[in-house]
Design a protein around this motif. Structure first.
Motif, PDB file in Angstrom:
ATOM      1  N   THR A 299      -1.106  -5.721   9.928  1.00 49.83           N
ATOM      2  CA  THR A 299      -2.187  -5.521   8.975  1.00 49.83           C
ATOM      3  C   THR A 299      -2.620  -4.060   8.924  1.00 49.83           C
ATOM      4  O   THR A 299      -2.541  -3.336   9.917  1.00 49.83           O
ATOM      5  CB  THR A 299      -3.397  -6.389   9.356  1.00 49.83           C
ATOM      6  N   SER A 300      -3.104  -3.643   7.753  1.00 51.39           N
ATOM      7  CA  SER A 300      -3.668  -2.309   7.588  1.00 51.39           C
ATOM      8  C   SER A 300      -5.148  -2.338   7.956  1.00 51.39           C
ATOM      9  O   SER A 300      -5.699  -3.393   8.310  1.00 51.39           O
ATOM     10  CB  SER A 300      -3.493  -1.846   6.140  1.00 51.39           C
ATOM     11  N   ILE A 301      -5.792  -1.179   7.858  1.00 55.87           N
ATOM     12  CA  ILE A 301      -7.219  -1.115   8.169  1.00 55.87           C
ATOM     13  C   ILE A 301      -8.013  -1.976   7.195  1.00 55.87           C
ATOM     14  O   ILE A 301      -8.947  -2.694   7.582  1.00 55.87           O
ATOM     15  CB  ILE A 301      -7.699   0.347   8.129  1.00 55.87           C
ATOM     16  N   LEU A 302      -7.623  -1.950   5.917  1.00 59.07           N
ATOM     17  CA  LEU A 302      -8.354  -2.724   4.915  1.00 59.07           C
ATOM     18  C   LEU A 302      -8.185  -4.223   5.133  1.00 59.07           C
ATOM     19  O   LEU A 302      -9.150  -4.990   5.072  1.00 59.07           O
ATOM     20  CB  LEU A 302      -7.882  -2.333   3.511  1.00 59.07           C
ATOM     21  N   SER A 303      -6.961  -4.661   5.400  1.00 58.62           N
ATOM     22  CA  SER A 303      -6.738  -6.087   5.626  1.00 58.62           C
ATOM     23  C   SER A 303      -7.370  -6.542   6.939  1.00 58.62           C
ATOM     24  O   SER A 303      -7.862  -7.676   7.037  1.00 58.62           O
ATOM     25  CB  SER A 303      -5.241  -6.390   5.620  1.00 58.62           C
TER      26      SER A 303
END
Length: 234
Positions: A164-168
């Motif tokens: 996952t990315s920071i946003l997810s």
């Protein structure tokens, strides 16, 4: 005798640079003495890394000693209440929380998280034993601990396997906050006999849903995603 032109410290006659600020020695009236022995050791010592087993033994001894000493004090001196149970339980919780540091190669992360949940449930069990109340432990404490542990395990799974990315990651955290708020209110209302209805947690869940929808929209739209990354430097 020479003095550093930058910081003013007195320099030894063998110094070519200042030992404090590393400024080159400038003294036209006195050349650097390269024949005399230097006052500082030329070989830099390097401390070896601390072994994980040594840290494990040290932390175990500290926590075990604290638990035993407090238990003996409670048993022979301060006997008005079983206060040492709080200290002993806290030592056990800390030791369980340190398990990933102690046995990172042998303890699976999910097992460690489950043990953390069990240790917290055990500590609340001690509180329940000291203050029985009216059944709050099994009606509220244990279910909340189980739900929180399950949410943390789900979060750890997303981090480890879904890349996952920071946003997810933020979307997952916000969604789990909304779920936890709803579960807490339902458990409290059921414990108090008010029926299964929502009030404040519905507001929290609504805010979480709005933020999650916004984050998912940003993640799905590449231009929005890149703009957010640019502005937030992520």
């Amino acid at each position: 005798m020479s003095y550093c032109v930058n910081c003013g410290v007195e320099l030894h006659k063998t110094c070519e640079v200042c030992p404090l600020c590393n400024t080159r020695v400038v003294n036209p009236n006195s050349a650097v003495d390269l024949a005399s022995p230097k006052p500082f050791p030329s070989v830099k010592g390097v401390a070896g890394p601390v072994r994980r087993s040594d840290v494990t033994i040290l932390m175990t001894v500290i926590l075990a000693t604290t638990a035993v000493v407090c238990g003996l004090l409670n048993l022979f001196f301060f006997t008005t209440s079983m206060w040492s149970l709080y200290v002993i339980g806290g030592c056990i919780v800390l030791w369980v929380f340190f398990l990933p540091l102690f046995f990172s190669r042998t303890v699976h992360p999910y097992i460690s998280l489950l043990l953390d949940g069990l240790s917290i449930a055990m500590y609340f069990g001690i509180i329940s034993y000291m203050h029985p109340g009216n059944g709050w432990y099994f009606s509220i404490a244990v279910p909340i601990i189980l739900v929180t542990t399950a949410l943390i395990v789900i979060f750890a799974f997303c981090i480890r396997h879904l890349h996952t990315s920071i946003l997810s990651t933020a979307a997952v955290i916000i969604g789990e906050i909304g779920v936890l708020a709803v579960c807490i209110e339902l458990l409290i209302r059921n414990f108090e006999g008010e029926g299964l209805s929502l009030s404040w947690s519905a507001v929290v869940m609504t805010c979480c849903i709005i933020m999650d929808v916004a984050l998912i929209t940003i993640i799905r739209r590449s231009r929005l995603r890149e703009e957010v990354r640019r502005r937030m430097h992520i």
